[in-house]
Design an enzyme around this catalytic site. Structure first.
Site, PDB file in Angstrom:
ATOM      1  N   CYS A 130       0.834  -1.204   0.000  1.00 60.35           N
ATOM      2  CA  CYS A 130       0.000   0.000   0.000  1.00 60.35           C
ATOM      3  C   CYS A 130       0.870   1.256   0.000  1.00 60.35           C
ATOM      4  O   CYS A 130       1.397   1.654   1.040  1.00 60.35           O
ATOM      5  CB  CYS A 130      -0.918  -0.022   1.220  1.00 60.35           C
ATOM      6  SG  CYS A 130      -1.903   1.465   1.375  1.00 60.35           S
ATOM      7  N   CYS A 133      -0.424   4.142   2.190  1.00 64.82           N
ATOM      8  CA  CYS A 133      -0.265   3.929   3.645  1.00 64.82           C
ATOM      9  C   CYS A 133       1.190   4.142   4.058  1.00 64.82           C
ATOM     10  O   CYS A 133       1.465   4.731   5.088  1.00 64.82           O
ATOM     11  CB  CYS A 133      -0.646   2.507   4.052  1.00 64.82           C
ATOM     12  SG  CYS A 133      -2.147   1.882   3.330  1.00 64.82           S
ATOM     13  N   ASP A 134       2.112   3.632   3.267  1.00 66.90           N
ATOM     14  CA  ASP A 134       3.505   3.542   3.718  1.00 66.90           C
ATOM     15  C   ASP A 134       4.485   4.427   2.959  1.00 66.90           C
ATOM     16  O   ASP A 134       5.658   4.510   3.338  1.00 66.90           O
ATOM     17  CB  ASP A 134       3.984   2.069   3.595  1.00 66.90           C
ATOM     18  CG  ASP A 134       3.121   1.134   4.417  1.00 66.90           C
ATOM     19  OD1 ASP A 134       2.601   1.571   5.457  1.00 66.90           O
ATOM     20  OD2 ASP A 134       2.949  -0.024   4.011  1.00 66.90           O
TER      21      ASP A 134
END
Ligand code: NAP
Length: 300
Positions: A130, A133-134
């Site tokens: 992701c 997200c990261d």
């Protein structure tokens, strides 16, 4: 007793919830993780009709609020099995059991792993599925994105905003992603395309330090130093728990045509978890509507 129980609160499940309650029937949506499904991690949605540009989070939140404000109930419980008792279906979760007259399976799909050594072990230590997200953890670092679909190209585009360099590793010489996004990515000066290549090894002792890639044509291998690997090689369904209930195809997708009907009366399916050729946000939402209207039609 609910009229319809919907398994999954992604775009298909939430759309099914909206259409169920607007048909005057009660809807329970069961979700094991968080609402929104995969779209919640998409940075920009630019192909949903009527909306020029929106983040996946904003879109999913709007859909969730629309469904719940209309009266759909959402419980964060993982469905583990479904019993078909004819006109009544029982949906068992890890917390309890719920009865209903019709079920809509909208379980979506999960990320497909590369399936190579150290991949599982290094999740959170350089392996991510992701980018939104990261991605921020890799500010000013070199990373690799693996894959050639819309997710890979969108992830790479997103990462070019943070990272020093983004390598896009793809096993063929053409992308299946939207050409418009590929062109946008090509215009970035911190991206390098590594085509016809596969990731053979993940390098590093306790976290990702690089990858070994192999050119499919020359069979030559080379190492690239990266701190992060974003795996975007597609999705696979997560329907095994329903394999005794409804018919699945050889890849594990629930068999249903555009009418969203399974082989079992009163059990419908919607979105990425079913057999279909186009898996898009619009087709997931459309499935939700079709499945819900079909389910409501069999309820008195
Ligand atoms: P996808 O379209 O299935 O693409 C997966 C990519 O990974 C393909 O390029 C495939 O290569 C490659 N691949 C598969 N297995 C591999 C392996 N073992 N090793 C190396 N490469 C591998 O998956 P996706 O990009 O996640 O998209 C899933 C669906 O969601 C698609 O229908 C997509 O259009 C949709 N989507 C839409 C949007 C949007 O509309 N904004 C955004 C994201 C996703 P090949 O090309 O050689 O098969």
């Amino acid at each position: 007793m609910f009229d319809v129980i919907i398994v999954g609160a992604g775009p298909a499940g939430l759309s099914a919830g909206i259409y169920t309650v607007r048909s005057g029937k009660s809807a329970l949506i069961l979700e094991g993780k968080s609402y929104g499904g995969q779209i919640i991690n998409t940075p920009d949605i630019e192909n949903y009709p009527g909306i020029k540009n929106i983040s996946g989070f904003e879109f999913a939140t709007g859909l969730y609020e629309q469904a719940t404000s209309l009266g759909a109930e959402v419980k964060y419980e993982q469905a583990v099995s479904i019993e078909d008792k004819g006109d009544i279906k029982i949906v068992n979760t890890e917390q309890g059991s719920y009865e209903c007259k019709a079920v809509i399976l909208a379980t979506g799909a999960k990320n497909r792993p590369l399936g190579i050594e150290k991949e599982k072990e290094f999740v959170g230590y350089g392996i991510s599925y992701c980018a939104t997200c990261d991605g921020a953890f890799y500010r000013n670092k070199d990373v690799a994105v693996v894959g050639g679909g819309n997710t890979a190209i969108e992830d790479a585009l997103f990462l070019t905003n943070y990272c020093n360099k983004v390598y896009v590793i793809h096993r063929r010489d053409t992308f299946r992603a939207d050409p418009k996004d590929v062109e946008k990515l090509k215009s970035k000066d911190n991206v390098e395309f590594v085509m016809n290549s596969t990731v053979e090894k993940i390098l590093g002792e306790s976290s990702v330090e690089g990858i070994e890639i192999k050119d499919k044509n020359t069979k030559e291998t080379k190492n690239i130093n990266v701190s992060g690997i974003f795996v975007a090689v597609g999705q696979e369904p997560d329907n095994q728990m329903f394999s005794d209930l409804v018919e699945l195809d050889e890849s594990g997708y629930i068999i249903a045509k555009e009418d969203c009907m399974t082989n079992v009366k009163g059990i419908y399916t919607a979105g990425d978890c079913r057999t279909k050729s186009v898996r898009q946000l619009t087709t997931a939402a459309a499935d939700g509507a079709v499945a819900a209207l079909a389910a409501c039609a069999i309820i008195d």
